[in-house]
Design an enzyme around this catalytic site. Structure first.
Site, short mmCIF file in Angstrom:
data_model
loop_
_atom_site.label_atom_id
_atom_site.label_comp_id
_atom_site.label_asym_id
_atom_site.label_seq_id
_atom_site.Cartn_x
_atom_site.Cartn_y
_atom_site.Cartn_z
N ARG A 1 0.98 -1.26 -0.06
CA ARG A 1 0.04 -0.02 -0.04
C ARG A 1 0.96 1.21 0.02
NH1 ARG A 1 -2.08 1.46 5.97
NH2 ARG A 1 -0.37 0.47 7.04
N SER B 1 -5.15 5.21 5.05
CA SER B 1 -4.80 3.90 5.26
C SER B 1 -4.34 3.30 3.80
CB SER B 1 -6.04 3.15 5.73
OG SER B 1 -6.39 3.60 7.03
N ARG C 1 -1.27 -4.76 3.78
CA ARG C 1 -1.09 -3.64 4.82
C ARG C 1 0.38 -3.83 5.28
NH1 ARG C 1 -1.49 -3.89 10.34
NH2 ARG C 1 -1.33 -1.73 11.27
N GLU D 1 -19.34 3.98 0.34
CA GLU D 1 -18.44 3.31 -0.65
C GLU D 1 -19.34 3.22 -1.81
OE1 GLU D 1 -18.59 2.21 2.41
OE2 GLU D 1 -16.55 2.49 3.10
#
Lengths: 279, 319
Positions: free
Chosen positions: B16, B43, B173, B64
């Site tokens: 990411r 994030s 992540r 979303e």
């Protein structure tokens, strides 16, 4: 980019009548579809295409400078095919292929097959978000194009609509107009009985939109409403267009005992009566 | 044990992070590139781009469905929107919007799901995208890419922007080992053989590529030469690489951080069954949700380890 077509009031009323006739002819020929949902929206769609509002380009329907009309209540697409036929985009024979195998005039708009469709819709609730995207892109590119999105009153039950309403206000999208075709019915009955969202206008207003409630089957009222919406320069505009499902042929539908007449075409016999009524 | 250590790899950045930096670096080259976020840009790392190009970054809030629709509209008007959220919120929450406003009309929208897999750790199962690849693959016309390390994520980000049409890019992540170098080749739909071998082939993607290289190192110590293929593109799948592996090594293990249903394993098995049937084994999450915990503890508990890959190789070789 050509100027938007601007007919006189009487010519607009004639065009509306012609569009209504086409809606009945193509849905009866198809043997399925949503004529009553299309008929309620005729004045607004006619005023947009022929009343001086939508600048479009027949030679290049995806011209970036065009104004946009997104039909979020995609099941009413016969009104759009009929208007585009009236505007010279398609022949009567072409739109008479509605819903038939191989025809690009599908049961719901398919932008991949028709470059005049601004969106592929049919899963309700999604058109206004697309409109927000168009409006943001036009602003980024410095274009003065305006985006109109038409939704149904039943469709307002979709949560995504309210997400889009909030987003349009966040970005103060004065180049976006939402039109709710409030014809009072949805698939299984009256909208107030199925899921009553109560007044729409105060909700749009609370979200910070410029809001009007108009008599949506009156050409005069529609023209006035659209003019007022375009004069707003600091926020998105909403028009709650109070209409009647099946408007234009209600005397023909009344004897059937079904004033909703949702998702079914007129029989050949009824269609003849309706066309005679609209003659 | 650090992922990649047994294979002699050094730990690099998380995918990411590589994605966010790549987006910012490509901002001038792709003037139509815009980002649409659901308030998790810090994030997913799109905030790196949005801070550098503030007029081109849109945060539409925790919504979303609308986020994906707005991206569809931007794309219809000629922009290249990169819409991102946690993989599960993007694919599962906004599935219908991706279907109607992106896939069906073939919009040039780039969908990026971060926090994929169980290795997100402590936040637990609600935040873990373990079905996102299956959901993305179920929509006609969407390219599905799962890069293995920071460098290939950077290359994948460029490839995604150059590709005309919808793409789903899955990012993890946590930090993963560096497998590629800046001059490595990355082509959508073309698998990379990251270790050659003749006894068995391990086909993996995402963080399981590093883990599979660890497994291959352990297998080498036992005299088993494993080929490791980074199948970074699941759709369109590189059939030639699969057929070649089946033909030359006769055994295939597929390793992924995803459910069995609809993931890389399903897709590879479909190709193998149709073209060159050979024994196969699978390392994945099976059919279950995980839980909170530290990332490496979770990978251990749910069987996404080099040991599990070695065991699968032993099993497939015994058949």
């Amino acid at each position: 980019m050509a100027d938007a077509t601007k007919l006189s009031l009487n010519e607009l009323k004639d065009a509306a009548k012609a569009i209504r006739r086409l809606i009945i002819q193509i849905t009866t020929e198809a043997g399925s579809g949503h004529p009553s949902s299309s008929l309620s929206a005729v004045e607004v769609v006619t005023a947009l295409y022929f009343g001086g509002y939508l600048r479009h380009n027949k030679a290049n329907p995806r011209d970036p400078k065009r104004d946009r009309f997104i039909l979020s209540k995609g099941h009413a697409v016969p009104v759009l095919y009929a208007a585009l036929c009236q505007a010279g985009y398609y022949s009567f024979e072409q739109i008479m292929t509605l819903r038939k195998l191989g025809s690009p005039f599908e049961g719901h708009p398919n932008m991949k097959r028709l470059d005049t469709m601004e969106a592929s819709t049919g899963s309700l609730g999604q058109g206004l978000s697309l409109g927000v995207g168009h409006a943001l892109a036009c602003r980024l590119d410095g274009l003065d194009a305006h985006t109109y999105v038409m939704m149904g009153d039943g469709e307002m039950g979709e949560g995504q609509v309210w997400e889009a309403i909030a987003t349009a206000e966040k970005y103060k999208l004065s180049n976006l107009t939402a039109i709710v075709d409030q014809n009072g019915y949805q698939q299984t009955g009256a909208t107030k009985d199925v899921l009553d969202l109560k007044p729409f206008a105060s909700k749009f207003d609370a979200f910070g939109w410029h809001t009007q409630v108009i008599e949506g089957n009156s050409m005069e009222a529609v023209l006035e409403g659209l003019a007022k919406a375009r004069a707003v320069t600091d926020r998105p505009t909403a028009i709650v267009s109070q209409t009647k499902k099946g408007f234009g042929i209600l005397p023909i539908l009344e004897p059937t005992g079904d004033l909703n007449y949702h998702g079914k075409p007129l029989s050949k016999e009824l269609a003849e009566k309706a066309l005679a009524h609209l003659a | 044990m650090t992922i990649g250590a047994a294979a002699g790899l050094k730990l690099g950045k998380a995918c990411r992070d590589a994605f966010g930096t790549a987006l910012k670096d490509l901002g001038d080259e792709f003037p139509n590139l815009v980002t649409v976020d659901g308030d998790v840009g810090n994030s997913t790392r799109t905030e790196v781009f949005a801070k550098a190009f503030p007029s081109r970054g849109f945060n539409v809030g925790i919504a979303e469905s609308n986020m994906v629709g707005v991206a569809g509209g931007l794309a219809a008007a000629g922009k290249i929107p990169v819409v991102s959220s946690f993989a599960v919120f993007l694919l599962a929450n906004a599935y219908d919007q991706i279907r109607m406003s992106v896939a069906y009309p073939g919009m040039n929208v780039k969908l990026v799901g971060s926090h994929a897999g169980i290795s997100i750790g402590e936040d637990g199962a609600s935040q873990m995208g373990i079905e996102d690849v299956a959901l993305a693959c179920s929509m006609p016309g969407i390219v599905v890419v799962v890069p293995a390390d920071a460098t290939s994520t950077r290359l994948a980000t460029r490839a995604m922007l150059e590709h005309v049409g919808p793409v789903y890019l899955r990012c993890g992540r946590i930090e993963v080992p560096d497998i590629y170098t800046a001059d490595s080749e990355f082509k959508i739909g073309k698998a990379n053989t990251v270790r050659d071998g003749k006894d068995v082939t391990i086909i993996a993607n995402g963080l399981m590529v590093g883990i599979s290289l660890d497994a291959a190192a352990a297998l080498a110590a036992q005299g088993v030469n494993a080929r490791v293929i980074d199948m970074h593109t699941i759709k369109p799948i590189d059939e030639a690489a699969i057929i070649k592996a089946a033909t030359e090594t006769g055994r295939i293990v597929v390793a992924e951080e995803h459910l069995m249903a609809g993931g890389l394993g399903s897709v590879v098995a479909g190709v193998v069954a149709r073209t060159k049937p050979v024994p196969m084994e699978f390392v994945n999450l099976g059919d279950r949700y995980a839980e909170s915990g530290d990332p490496h503890g979770l990978l251990q508990k749910y069987g996404l380890t080099a040991e599990a890959v070695v065991a699968a190789v032993e099993k497939v070789r015994s058949r």
